[in-house]
Design an enzyme around this catalytic site. Structure first.
Site, mmCIF file in Angstrom:
data_model
loop_
_atom_site.group_PDB
_atom_site.id
_atom_site.type_symbol
_atom_site.label_atom_id
_atom_site.label_comp_id
_atom_site.label_asym_id
_atom_site.label_seq_id
_atom_site.Cartn_x
_atom_site.Cartn_y
_atom_site.Cartn_z
ATOM 1 N N LEU A 54 0.648 -1.230 -0.115
ATOM 2 C CA LEU A 54 0.022 0.066 -0.020
ATOM 3 C C LEU A 54 0.982 1.467 0.045
ATOM 4 O O LEU A 54 1.903 1.255 0.606
ATOM 5 C CB LEU A 54 -0.975 0.240 1.344
ATOM 6 C CG LEU A 54 -2.200 -0.933 1.306
ATOM 7 C CD1 LEU A 54 -1.886 -2.136 1.822
ATOM 8 C CD2 LEU A 54 -3.254 -0.175 2.082
ATOM 9 N N CYS A 55 0.233 2.156 -0.853
ATOM 10 C CA CYS A 55 0.808 3.513 -0.751
ATOM 11 C C CYS A 55 -0.142 4.376 0.032
ATOM 12 O O CYS A 55 -1.149 4.805 -0.280
ATOM 13 C CB CYS A 55 1.067 4.086 -2.121
ATOM 14 S SG CYS A 55 1.718 5.815 -2.199
#
Length: 155
Positions: free
Chosen positions: A90-91
Site C-alpha cells: 500500500l501507498c
C-alpha cells in the site's frame, strides 16, 4: 520463556484490543501463535460501495522497531486500487510519513478500509486505477466489482 521485547508487548496489547473490540468488518491475528511478528488480516468492502461483499486479505509484517516504525502491509489477494502497488503493498500516508506510535492494528485496518472508497489519486501506486477512478468511474466500479466478487473465491 525468553523475555518479551517492547514490540512483542505492544503486539500482545494490539491483539487483545482487536479481539475485544474489532473494527467493523475487520479482523486480524498472528499467522502462527509462536510468532507475533507476522499477522493475517481481513477487511470487508464497505456496504453500498463497489467494494461491498468483498473480503480482502492482508499480511502485516512487524519488526522489533514497532510501534516506533510501521509494519509492512500487503494485500494477499488481487487488488485494483489507485493506492495499491501490483505486489499488493500500500501507498498510504499512515504507513509512511504520517506514521505515529499511537496507531495500532485496529486503526490501520480502519484506515485501509476507508482508503478503499476514498483513494488518494495525487500520488498513485497504480496509475491505471487512478486514471480510471478520475476519468471513467463506471469502468473503475465495474473492475472493482469483479475484484470484490473474485475475493470471495479466494477466502
Amino acid at each position: 520463556m525468553s523475555s518479551a521485547t517492547p514490540a512483542m508487548l505492544r503486539l500482545m496489547t494490539d491483539l487483545k484490543a482487536i479481539k475485544s473490540e474489532p473494527p467493523e468488518g475487520c479482523s486480524a491475528s498472528p499467522v502462527d501463535e509462536s510468532n507475533l511478528m507476522v499477522w493475517q488480516a481481513t477487511v470487508s468492502g464497505p456496504d453500498e460501495t463497489e467494494w461491498e461483499g468483498g473480503i480482502f486479505s492482508l499480511r502485516f509484517t512487524f519488526t522489533e522497531r514497532y510501534p516506533e516504525k510501521p509494519p509492512r502491509v500487503r494485500f494477499c489477494c488481487d487488488m485494483f486500487h489507485p493506492n495499491v502497488y501490483t505486489d499488493g503493498s500500500l501507498c498510504m500516508d499512515v504507513l509512511q510519513d504520517q506514521w505515529s506510535p499511537c496507531h495500532n492494528v485496529s486503526t490501520l485496518l480502519s484506515s485501509i478500509q476507508s482508503l478503499l472508497t476514498d483513494p488518494n489519486c495525487s500520488s498513485p501506486a497504480n496509475p491505471e486505477a487512478a486514471n480510471l477512478y478520475l476519468n471513467d468511474r463506471t469502468a473503475y466500479k465495474k473492475r472493482v466489482r469483479r475484484i470484490a466478487q473474485k475475493s470471495l473465491e479466494n477466502c
